[in-house]
Write an enzyme that holds these catalytic residues in place. Structure first.
Site, PDB file in Angstrom:
ATOM      1  CD  GLN A  97      48.078  39.096  33.793  1.00  0.00           C
ATOM      2  OE1 GLN A  97      47.103  39.777  34.189  1.00  0.00           O
ATOM      3  NE2 GLN A  97      49.363  39.737  33.175  1.00  0.00           N
ATOM      4  CG  HIS A  99      43.617  38.339  37.732  1.00  0.00           C
ATOM      5  ND1 HIS A  99      44.659  39.241  37.803  1.00  0.00           N
ATOM      6  CD2 HIS A  99      43.414  38.129  36.431  1.00  0.00           C
ATOM      7  CE1 HIS A  99      44.906  39.634  36.357  1.00  0.00           C
ATOM      8  NE2 HIS A  99      44.065  39.067  35.731  1.00  0.00           N
ATOM      9  CD  GLU A 117      41.436  38.896  33.141  1.00  0.00           C
ATOM     10  OE1 GLU A 117      41.494  39.414  34.100  1.00  0.00           O
ATOM     11  OE2 GLU A 117      42.106  38.432  32.086  1.00  0.00           O
ATOM     12  CG  HIS A 174      45.103  34.941  32.269  1.00  0.00           C
ATOM     13  ND1 HIS A 174      44.570  34.722  33.911  1.00  0.00           N
ATOM     14  CD2 HIS A 174      45.079  36.365  32.089  1.00  0.00           C
ATOM     15  CE1 HIS A 174      44.648  36.007  34.309  1.00  0.00           C
ATOM     16  NE2 HIS A 174      44.754  36.965  33.221  1.00  0.00           N
ATOM     17  NE  ARG A 194      53.637  42.046  36.133  1.00  0.00           N
ATOM     18  CZ  ARG A 194      53.964  43.028  37.144  1.00  0.00           C
ATOM     19  NH1 ARG A 194      55.057  43.174  37.673  1.00  0.00           N
ATOM     20  NH2 ARG A 194      53.616  44.116  36.575  1.00  0.00           N
TER      21      ARG A 194
HETATM   22 ZN    ZN Z   1      44.097  38.988  33.545  1.00  0.00          ZN
END
Ligand code: ZN
Length: 317
Positions: A97, A99, A117, A174, A194
């Site tokens: 995936q 972001h 993140e 990642h 995804r």
């Molecule tokens: Zn993630």
């Protein structure tokens, strides 16, 4: 002045890749053995943490953020609380995936935050791996290899061990691998695109939805990863290791054996106890701490003492 830590109750999320380690490792009362995520410090609408002590007991963290800005060191709080802390149990591989950044999240999804993140590996099985990055030079090259299903060629696998730390900026391809338990500190966002789900099918024979076009748009080309600079500081009996200091958050690993007095001050601290037992003393009052506890230390607390044999992950804006 509000003079105590604000303890929060985790919110659990069922995931097809989840397991039971949030119960076996942290003692949480999980709803079932497909529990993938504990949102331990959250003001996100998809899983808001509730305050379980003090005069704010029964309120959500989101409510505290909007109604009591002084707790967060602010005169006013506009918009949503910016951070989210989770513990993830990957009993199976998560989908590959990516972001979006803030601008894409706002323009395309109508959400306030993108998702940068970071991960601290709390536990993992031998030979665990993550996917971190891709080998395409350009967007066209990436798209061509995705269309051709050249996954082994495209995706970069990295072996991981307990105690490893990864900074994962928005736009990074990642996936957390099977057998890994991580603590994740991230922007307060729930937007995931995804790219690949290993062609897995659920009990009804359905595959999970992919978001290939969006993923191609938000991915960074070529992949770049700069491991953050680590800085260690000793305060009393505390070893404080700063793991990352970036635009959205600063994160520390605290290992304490003994006592320490006010090792860090920021507008507010988000603290997750990941090992051991001890106590935090504020204004002459002692609050017990144990593995699995999560709290916010508000800006109104100017001095505090922590004692015990503890490991804590600490984050601030
Ligand atoms: Zn993630």
């Amino acid at each position: 002045m509000y003079q105590e830590p604000i303890f929060l109750t985790p919110v659990f999320q069922e995931r097809i890749w989840g397991g039971d380690k949030l119960k076996t490792l942290f003692g949480y009362s999980i709803p079932n053995d497909l529990t993938g995520e504990a949102w331990v410090i959250s003001a996100h609408k998809n899983g808001p943490s509730m305050i379980n002590n003090g005069s704010l007991q029964g309120q959500s963290l989101a409510q505290a953020w909007s109604e009591h800005p002084s707790l967060f060191g602010k005169e006013t709080t506009e918009g949503d609380f910016p951070l989210l802390v989770k513990i993830l149990d990957a009993n199976d591989n998560l989908s590959v995936q990516v972001h979006p950044n803030d601008a894409y999240a706002q323009q395309v999804e109508g959400e306030p935050y993108g998702k940068t993140e970071c991960w601290y590996v709390l536990d993992c099985e031998p030979d665990s791996e993550i996917i971190f990055g891709h080998r395409a030079e350009t967007q066209e090259d990436f798209k061509r290899r995705v269309d051709a299903g050249q996954w082994d060629d495209l995706l970069m696998s990295v072996p991981v061990k307990k105690g490893d730390f990864y900074y994962v900026p928005s736009g990074t391809i990642h996936a957390i691998g099977k057998g890994i338990v991580i603590l994740e500190i991230q922007q307060s966002s729930d937007i995931t695109y995804r790219v690949y789900d290993y062609d897995r099918k659920d009990a009804e024979g359905n595959t999970r939805e992919l978001h290939i076009q969006s993923a191609i748009e938000v991915t960074t080309y070529p992949h770049s990863s700069n491991a953050p600079e680590i800085e260690e500081q000793i305060v009393g009996d505390l070893v404080s290791t700063r793991l990352v200091k970036e635009q959205y958050f600063t994160v520390y690993d605290w290992k304490l054996n003994g006592r320490t007095v006010t090792p860090l001050q920021a507008d507010y601290l988000l603290v997750s106890v990941v090992n051991g037992t001890g106590q935090i003393i504020v204004d002459g009052r002692s609050f017990p701490l144990k593995k699995g506890d999560n709290f916010m230390l508000p800006a109104t607390v100017s001095s505090y003492e922590i004692a015990g044999d503890l490991e804590m992950m600490v984050a601030h804006e």
